[in-house]
Structures are given as structure tokens and as C-alpha cells.
Design an enzyme around this catalytic site. Structure first.
Site, mmCIF file in Angstrom:
data_model
loop_
_atom_site.group_PDB
_atom_site.id
_atom_site.type_symbol
_atom_site.label_atom_id
_atom_site.label_comp_id
_atom_site.label_asym_id
_atom_site.label_seq_id
_atom_site.Cartn_x
_atom_site.Cartn_y
_atom_site.Cartn_z
ATOM 1 N N ASP A 57 0.850 -1.194 0.000
ATOM 2 C CA ASP A 57 0.000 0.000 0.000
ATOM 3 C C ASP A 57 0.892 1.253 0.000
ATOM 4 O OD1 ASP A 57 -2.225 1.907 0.952
ATOM 5 O OD2 ASP A 57 -3.284 0.001 0.990
ATOM 6 N N HIS A 114 -3.966 6.111 3.848
ATOM 7 C CA HIS A 114 -4.619 4.910 3.296
ATOM 8 C C HIS A 114 -4.071 3.608 3.883
ATOM 9 C CE1 HIS A 114 -5.705 2.044 0.028
ATOM 10 N NE2 HIS A 114 -6.745 2.839 -0.152
ATOM 11 N N ASN A 210 -13.842 1.298 -7.161
ATOM 12 C CA ASN A 210 -14.943 2.189 -6.748
ATOM 13 C C ASN A 210 -15.538 2.982 -7.903
ATOM 14 O OD1 ASN A 210 -14.373 1.518 -3.940
ATOM 15 N ND2 ASN A 210 -12.564 2.803 -4.182
ATOM 16 N N SER A 280 -11.379 -0.239 -0.742
ATOM 17 C CA SER A 280 -10.074 -0.311 -0.061
ATOM 18 C C SER A 280 -10.220 -0.703 1.399
ATOM 19 C CB SER A 280 -9.371 1.049 -0.101
ATOM 20 O OG SER A 280 -8.759 1.266 -1.340
#
Ligand code: CA
Length: 332
Positions: A57, A114, A210, A280
Site C-alpha cells: 500500500d 490509506h 470504486n 479499499s
């Protein structure tokens, strides 16, 4: 408010009902019970510390008090001595590696939140009296960073996956990789890195994306969730009433299951906590459940682990014609 039972953690944001994905009390317009049945699963295991989940990530704030106890540490590496002690090709990779900036710092000031949010959902420390708990209270997070401001490069993602596979082959008990990112780049080298990870015994959990698009009919589907590799689970997002999130991608063959991904509270850099939404944040619920499953049965193969998660879903109408399993994640 919950009164913590023996199998439930004392973390205040769990007890006040904020972590609806784990235990949904029906607050904030939610539907009580529209959750992953975490409390029932925690009667069996609260997650073993020898299970490692790679978070590939944008980096993880490993100093966050709700994460620090659960950050993987490379036993073969001496911190800061400028030597590749374990001779794996990486100098001072004590807590993972930054494949974007090519150094050992897995979190830099200015990195977005994130990866830190993803890590907290998987294995925020449970029952430590502060903040949140992850799905697996005690499992270890290996931060592998390749995303920075403006995104990341597929080549760096491949390098991160290959590092993970190499460390697994060197004896680190990495069973799950969380990939909460994607693009329309269908790189066969990326798919090859993922199948190699599978051959080494690692389940890859990937976000469906998304865009609110049916991935089966899409001209440019999302990857890596859309790869046919047999060790991938592709995850859509659901809300606190078990509805498919408006923006979540879906697909009867390309998306496997749903998981809570709307209004998800987790850790953020700087000792903080914040709410976020998207596939996510649904994906790490699945990774956390995978960590619980191998905590109960360390001998599960990747195929058995993946099948157990699929077979264990709770059927919900919103996912019945939208995902391969037709249901939402259930840890129990
Ligand atoms: Ca090293």
C-alpha cells in the site's frame, strides 16, 4: 453501548459501537447484525501473533500506538547498521521496505493515511484499552510501500509482491497479502507475481474498485482484482444495512464477495482515528478474517483458505446477482 464479554475486546471505539463492520449494534441508521460476526469468531481465536499479513500500500505509520505492537519485525536484520544482515538484497529492512523511494522507511511524513487505515482494520491491536481493534487482534502487519502522492507504479507493486514471496520462502509466515488498490493495467507480469505468491502459499485479497461498474461486462476492468489467478479474492463494499455501496464495483465472476466498506473507522497517522469508505476498506476485513482462519488452522492451503471464506459468507440480497459468492463476509 456494549458490555465487553470474555471474547470481546475492551477497546473503547469497539464498545461504543463505532466498529459496525465487526459488531453492528444498529446505531447511525445501521441494521443490527449486518456485520461479520466477529464476536462469535473471537470465541475461537483472536488471531495468532505468528501470522503475518503483508499490507502492500502507501506505507503504514508503524509508531501508531494501536499498530506498533502488531508490526512485523524482521528477525534477521539489525536496525540502522547499514548492512544487509540477512543477505536478502535489502539493507536494514527491519519493518518492510519502501519500493517507491527504495529505502527502509515504510512511512514518511506526508504519506497519506490509506495504508495506515488498512492496517488498523486488519490487525489494529485488540483489547489494549485504546482506540479500535482490528479483525485479528494480535496478527502481524508487514508494511510494503509502493504508493506515494499521485499513485504508484505497477513495476514497484510487482517488486513489493516479489519481496513478500521471497520472505515467505525464507520462512516468514506470510499467509495473506492485502491489495487495496487497482487500475486498468492488466500487466501479465503483475498477474505472474501474484500467482507466484499463491504458489508460495499466500492468499491475495484485492479491492474490486470504486467505479460502480459491472466488472464482468466492463471494457476496462479493474486489476489486480480482475485477474483469473486462483489465489485472488476480489472484494466489493457493503454498508451498515448490507446494501452494496453505490460506488462499489461488482461482477458475478470477477468479484467474489462483499465486506463492510462504508463509514469504516480505523487508525490514521499521528495517533489518530478517522472514518473512510470504499472497497479499499472492505478488503482488509477479508484479510483479517483470513488471518483468523489460519490462526485456527495453520495447515490450510491457499485453496482451502479461499474456499472457506467463500463458503462462509452470509447471503444477502444486494450481492446475490452481483458477486460470485452472493454474500457478505462472515468471520464465524
Ligand atoms: Ca536485509
Amino acid at each position: 453501548f456494549l458490555q465487553a464479554a470474555a471474547n470481546e475486546p475492551d477497546d473503547p471505539r469497539y464498545l461504543d459501537g463505532s466498529l459496525w463492520g465487526l459488531t453492528n449494534l444498529g446505531l447511525a441508521g445501521g441494521l443490527a447484525g449486518a456485520d461479520i460476526d466477529a464476536a462469535t469468531a473471537w470465541e475461537m481465536t483472536q488471531g495468532e501473533s505468528d501470522v503475518v499479513v503483508a499490507v502492500i500500500d502507501g506505507g503504514v505509520d508503524i509508531s501508531h500506538p494501536d499498530l506498533a505492537p502488531n508490526v512485523w519485525r524482521n528477525p534477521g536484520e539489525v536496525a540502522g547498521n547499514g548492512i544487509d544482515d540477512d543477505a536478502n538484497g535489502f539493507i536494514d529492512d527491519v519493518y518492510g521496505w519502501d519500493f517507491r523511494d527504495r529505502n527502509s522507511s515504510v512511512f514518511d511524513a506526508g504519506d497519506n493515511s490509506h495504508g495506515t487505515q488498512v492496517a488498523g482494520i486488519i490487525a489494529g491491536r485488540g483489547d489494549n484499552g485504546i482506540g479500535v481493534t482490528g479483525v485479528s487482534w494480535n496478527s502481524r502487519i508487514m508494511p510494503l510501500k509502493f504508493i506515494g502522492s499521485g499513485g504508484g507504479f505497477t513495476a514497484d507493486a510487482i517488486a513489493a509482491i516479489n519481496y513478500m514471496t521471497m520472505m515467505r520462502q525464507r520462512g516468514v509466515n506470510i499467509r495473506v497479502a492485502n491489495l487495496s488498490w487497482g487500475s486498468t493495467d492488466s500487466s501479465r507480469f503483475l498477474e505472474r507475481a501474484i500467482t507466484d505468491a499463491g504458489a508460495a502459499g499466500i492468499l491475495v485479497v484485492a479491492s474490486a474498485g470504486n467505479s460502480g461498474v459491472d466488472q464482468d461486462g466492463a471494457s476496462s476492468p479493474n486489476y489486480p482484482s480482475g485477474f483469473a489467478a486462483e489465489n485472488i479474492l476480489a472484494v466489493a463494499a457493503t454498508d451498515n444495512r448490507d446494501r452494496l455501496a453505490t460506488d462499489s464495483n461488482y461482477g458475478l465472476t470477477r468479484v467474489d464477495l462483499g465486506a463492510p466498506g462504508v463509514g469504516i473507522l480505523s487508525t490514521v497517522p499521528g495517533r489518530g482515528y478517522a472514518v473512510n469508505s470504499g472497497t479499499s476498506f472492505a478488503t482488509p476485513f477479508v484479510s483479517g478474517v483470513a488471518a483468523l482462519a489460519v490462526s485456527v488452522n495453520p495447515n490450510l492451503t491457499v485453496t482451502e483458505l479461499r474456499q472457506a471464506i467463500i463458503a462462509g459468507v452470509e447471503p444477502v440480497p444486494s450481492l446475490s446477482s452481483k458477486t460470485a459468492s452472493g454474500g457478505r463476509l462472515n468471520a464465524a
